[in-house]
Write a protein that holds these residues in place. Structure first.
Motif, short mmCIF file in Angstrom:
data_model
loop_
_atom_site.label_atom_id
_atom_site.label_comp_id
_atom_site.label_asym_id
_atom_site.label_seq_id
_atom_site.Cartn_x
_atom_site.Cartn_y
_atom_site.Cartn_z
N TRP A 62 0.80 -1.22 0.00
CA TRP A 62 0.00 0.00 0.00
C TRP A 62 0.84 1.27 0.00
CZ3 TRP A 62 -4.26 -1.81 -1.55
CH2 TRP A 62 -4.69 -3.06 -1.14
N ILE A 63 2.16 1.12 -0.07
CA ILE A 63 3.04 2.29 -0.14
C ILE A 63 3.07 2.77 -1.60
CG2 ILE A 63 5.39 3.17 0.16
CD1 ILE A 63 5.79 0.92 2.27
N PRO A 64 2.63 4.00 -1.87
CA PRO A 64 2.63 4.49 -3.25
C PRO A 64 4.02 4.43 -3.88
CG PRO A 64 1.43 5.97 -1.82
CD PRO A 64 2.12 4.98 -0.93
N TRP A 65 4.08 3.95 -5.10
CA TRP A 65 5.29 3.88 -5.90
C TRP A 65 6.36 2.98 -5.30
CZ3 TRP A 65 3.97 5.30 -10.43
CH2 TRP A 65 3.02 6.29 -10.60
N TYR A 66 5.98 2.08 -4.39
CA TYR A 66 6.95 1.11 -3.84
C TYR A 66 6.91 -0.13 -4.71
CZ TYR A 66 9.30 -2.17 -0.79
OH TYR A 66 10.17 -3.09 -0.28
N PHE A 67 8.04 -0.44 -5.34
CA PHE A 67 8.13 -1.62 -6.20
C PHE A 67 9.17 -2.60 -5.66
CE2 PHE A 67 6.71 1.82 -9.05
CZ PHE A 67 5.48 1.29 -9.40
N GLY A 68 9.53 -2.46 -4.40
CA GLY A 68 10.51 -3.34 -3.78
C GLY A 68 9.93 -4.70 -3.42
N SER A 69 10.73 -5.46 -2.71
CA SER A 69 10.34 -6.82 -2.35
C SER A 69 9.38 -6.85 -1.17
CB SER A 69 11.58 -7.63 -2.02
OG SER A 69 12.21 -7.11 -0.88
N GLY A 95 7.62 -12.12 -1.87
CA GLY A 95 7.70 -11.79 -3.27
C GLY A 95 8.91 -10.92 -3.58
N SER A 96 9.43 -11.08 -4.79
CA SER A 96 10.56 -10.27 -5.25
C SER A 96 10.09 -8.87 -5.61
CB SER A 96 11.21 -10.92 -6.46
OG SER A 96 11.71 -12.20 -6.13
N GLY A 97 11.01 -8.00 -5.92
CA GLY A 97 10.70 -6.61 -6.25
C GLY A 97 10.26 -6.43 -7.68
N GLY A 98 9.83 -5.22 -7.99
CA GLY A 98 9.40 -4.88 -9.33
C GLY A 98 8.14 -5.62 -9.72
N PHE A 99 8.10 -6.06 -10.96
CA PHE A 99 6.94 -6.80 -11.45
C PHE A 99 7.25 -8.29 -11.56
CE2 PHE A 99 6.41 -2.45 -12.90
CZ PHE A 99 5.16 -2.18 -12.37
N ASP A 100 8.32 -8.71 -10.91
CA ASP A 100 8.73 -10.11 -10.89
C ASP A 100 7.74 -10.93 -10.08
OD1 ASP A 100 10.13 -12.49 -10.87
OD2 ASP A 100 11.99 -11.62 -10.13
N THR A 101 7.43 -12.13 -10.52
CA THR A 101 6.49 -12.98 -9.79
C THR A 101 7.19 -14.07 -8.98
OG1 THR A 101 6.22 -14.40 -11.72
CG2 THR A 101 4.62 -12.60 -11.44
N ASN A 102 8.52 -14.04 -8.93
CA ASN A 102 9.25 -15.02 -8.13
C ASN A 102 9.14 -14.68 -6.65
OD1 ASN A 102 10.25 -16.50 -10.34
ND2 ASN A 102 11.84 -14.98 -10.66
N SER A 103 9.35 -15.68 -5.82
CA SER A 103 9.39 -15.45 -4.38
C SER A 103 10.44 -16.36 -3.78
CB SER A 103 8.02 -15.68 -3.75
OG SER A 103 7.57 -16.99 -3.99
#
Length: 105
Positions: A56-63, A82-90
């Motif tokens: 819920w943190i705006p613009w947070y794309f970290g893990s 979950g990993s950062g960005g738009f990655d779906t790995n965990s």
């Protein structure tokens, strides 16, 4: 390997409890991918996912914006971040040993 930054924070990774005798959980290591862990332990009795407060943190794309939980009857639970960005790995961040686990969330 591109591991989650959460793994660099010792407060965010943990191993809880004592392993049940003969459990495959003893072969797991913090930082393993979900696929690696599942290939060792097998399919969970139950599983689910949930978002963390970081989602819920705006613009947070970290893990660690979401977590995936595997429950195993008679063994315990595995928690993946979950990993950062738009990655779906965990990656595995928490091993919960519990020989009395029902296997259901």
């Amino acid at each position: 390997t591109n591991l989650s930054p959460a793994l660099n924070n010792p407060c965010s990774v943990s191993i809880t409890g004592k392993p049940a005798p003969g459990t495959k959980f003893t072969q797991l290591q913090i930082g393993m991918s979900r696929a690696q862990a599942q290939s060792i332990v097998g399919n969970p009795t139950d599983q689910g996912a949930y978002v963390t407060g970081k989602a819920w943190i705006p613009w947070y794309f970290g893990s660690d914006r979401y977590r995936h939980e595997f429950a195993y009857k008679g063994m315990g639970r595995l928690i993946f971040a979950g990993s950062g960005g738009f990655d779906t790995n965990s990656h595995l961040i928490w091993i919960i040993h519990n020989k009395n686990d029902s296997g259901f969330r």
